[in-house]
Scaffold this motif. Sequence first.
Motif, short mmCIF file in Angstrom:
data_model
loop_
_atom_site.label_atom_id
_atom_site.label_comp_id
_atom_site.label_asym_id
_atom_site.label_seq_id
_atom_site.Cartn_x
_atom_site.Cartn_y
_atom_site.Cartn_z
N LYS A 158 -0.23 2.94 0.19
CA LYS A 158 1.16 3.35 0.34
C LYS A 158 2.05 2.14 0.62
O LYS A 158 1.71 1.28 1.43
N GLY A 159 3.18 2.06 -0.07
CA GLY A 159 4.10 0.95 0.12
C GLY A 159 3.71 -0.32 -0.61
O GLY A 159 4.17 -1.41 -0.27
N SER A 160 2.88 -0.20 -1.65
CA SER A 160 2.41 -1.38 -2.38
C SER A 160 3.55 -2.06 -3.13
O SER A 160 4.46 -1.41 -3.66
N THR A 161 3.49 -3.38 -3.17
CA THR A 161 4.39 -4.18 -3.99
C THR A 161 3.54 -5.12 -4.84
O THR A 161 2.36 -5.33 -4.55
N LEU A 162 4.12 -5.65 -5.88
CA LEU A 162 3.39 -6.52 -6.80
C LEU A 162 3.40 -7.95 -6.28
O LEU A 162 4.47 -8.52 -6.04
N ARG A 163 2.22 -8.52 -6.11
CA ARG A 163 2.11 -9.91 -5.66
C ARG A 163 1.43 -10.74 -6.74
O ARG A 163 0.43 -10.31 -7.33
N THR A 164 1.97 -11.92 -6.99
CA THR A 164 1.40 -12.84 -7.97
C THR A 164 0.66 -13.94 -7.22
O THR A 164 1.23 -14.59 -6.33
#
Length: 409
Positions: free
Chosen positions: A273-279
């Motif tokens: 929950k609350g995931s964001t995309l990280r590079t």
Amino acid sequence: MELRLTPGRTLTIDGPAVVTLLQGRVEILGNVWTPQSKLSVRKGRRIPIESMDGSRLEVNLGKDATWTEVAEKAIPETWMTVAERITTERGTALILGGGDCGKTTFCTYLANKALSKDLKVVVIDGDLGQANIGPPTTLSLGLVECPIVDLFRIKPEKTYFVGIISPSTVGNIVIRCLRNLKVDAENKCADLIIIDTDGWIQSELARNYKTTMVKEIEPDFVIAIQEKEEMKTILESIRKRGVFILQVSEMVRERGREDRLLLREQGYRKCLKGSTLRTIQLMNVKMEFLGINFEQPAPAEKEKKFEKYLGCLAKHFEEAASDRSPQMPMTCITKAFDGKDANFSKEGIEKGLLVGLLDHERKFIGLGTIMKLDYDRGYLQVATPAKAEISVIQFGRVKLLKGHEVGIV
């Protein structure tokens, strides 16, 4: 709706549901509830509520939720007797049994009875496929700080990512992690350590796995829950004191494949929950369980030989240590190159794979799902709620799409 329970009768609730106690007292898995207490039952779980002195309850059922009133006690007398013995003598209790026999229910009851005696209680969740404290594919430890009705509510304090939902191919890893978690619990000065386990017991491999688990963990108590004699072979291999055999409670719910999947997906969604995309630049992290490390590129002539053999271009080609065991599925070409094995996988197979993320101290900081692995530019994109710096990425074998399990690779 409002329901009344006479003393000694039990109401079983199959969630999702919310129950409010309006009058009287009830006992829920070893803990006494008083008026105005509210209970949430998640979908896929069953909670027994036993009236102590005549009770009135308000029950709000969600979609597909059900309730049943029975005359039996919620907890069998044998469970009460064994729990009293364990909470008096204290130590480590290892709970064994097949699927849907009530292992987690007994763990919850035992934890509540220990709390009622002001004991410090730690629960270790050793079920990869039906994990409650941590997400599925992990093994976790949590401190029980207040009465509980569901291990799902315990906050994990330490977690090991294994990356798969069955122990059949990773039994040694599971046992090693459980042993380490037991040491952590002892370091917390726990009065009672409760270890919940998976329901894999039927094959010879499974029986050897459980027998080895008992030997390596060295619990003070072994509780075997069985319906008939399905634990007989395992118990015959255990030569120690403190072995208790309990019958399956009639209150235990038998779950099908869809119910188990639903509970796993609840765990995935909770932890993603609350995931964001990280590079992440590949040169800045260590990747484990993948079979690829981007540290030792193979000579160009070998890469060309490989491409000629396959009839296509290779996105990435490297020489690896012979003892590396890739967890991501790869096809093996036997003795194709200088008498050595060569593993290969299709580009894009990693998308959606569940991964465990660790910091520089190798502490688990969260789950993630791989969105892209760019071999040419040397970066990886992962969707995760983790905010801390990532030093290690451990690849699992579960594929997810929007929190839903879509395959095991």
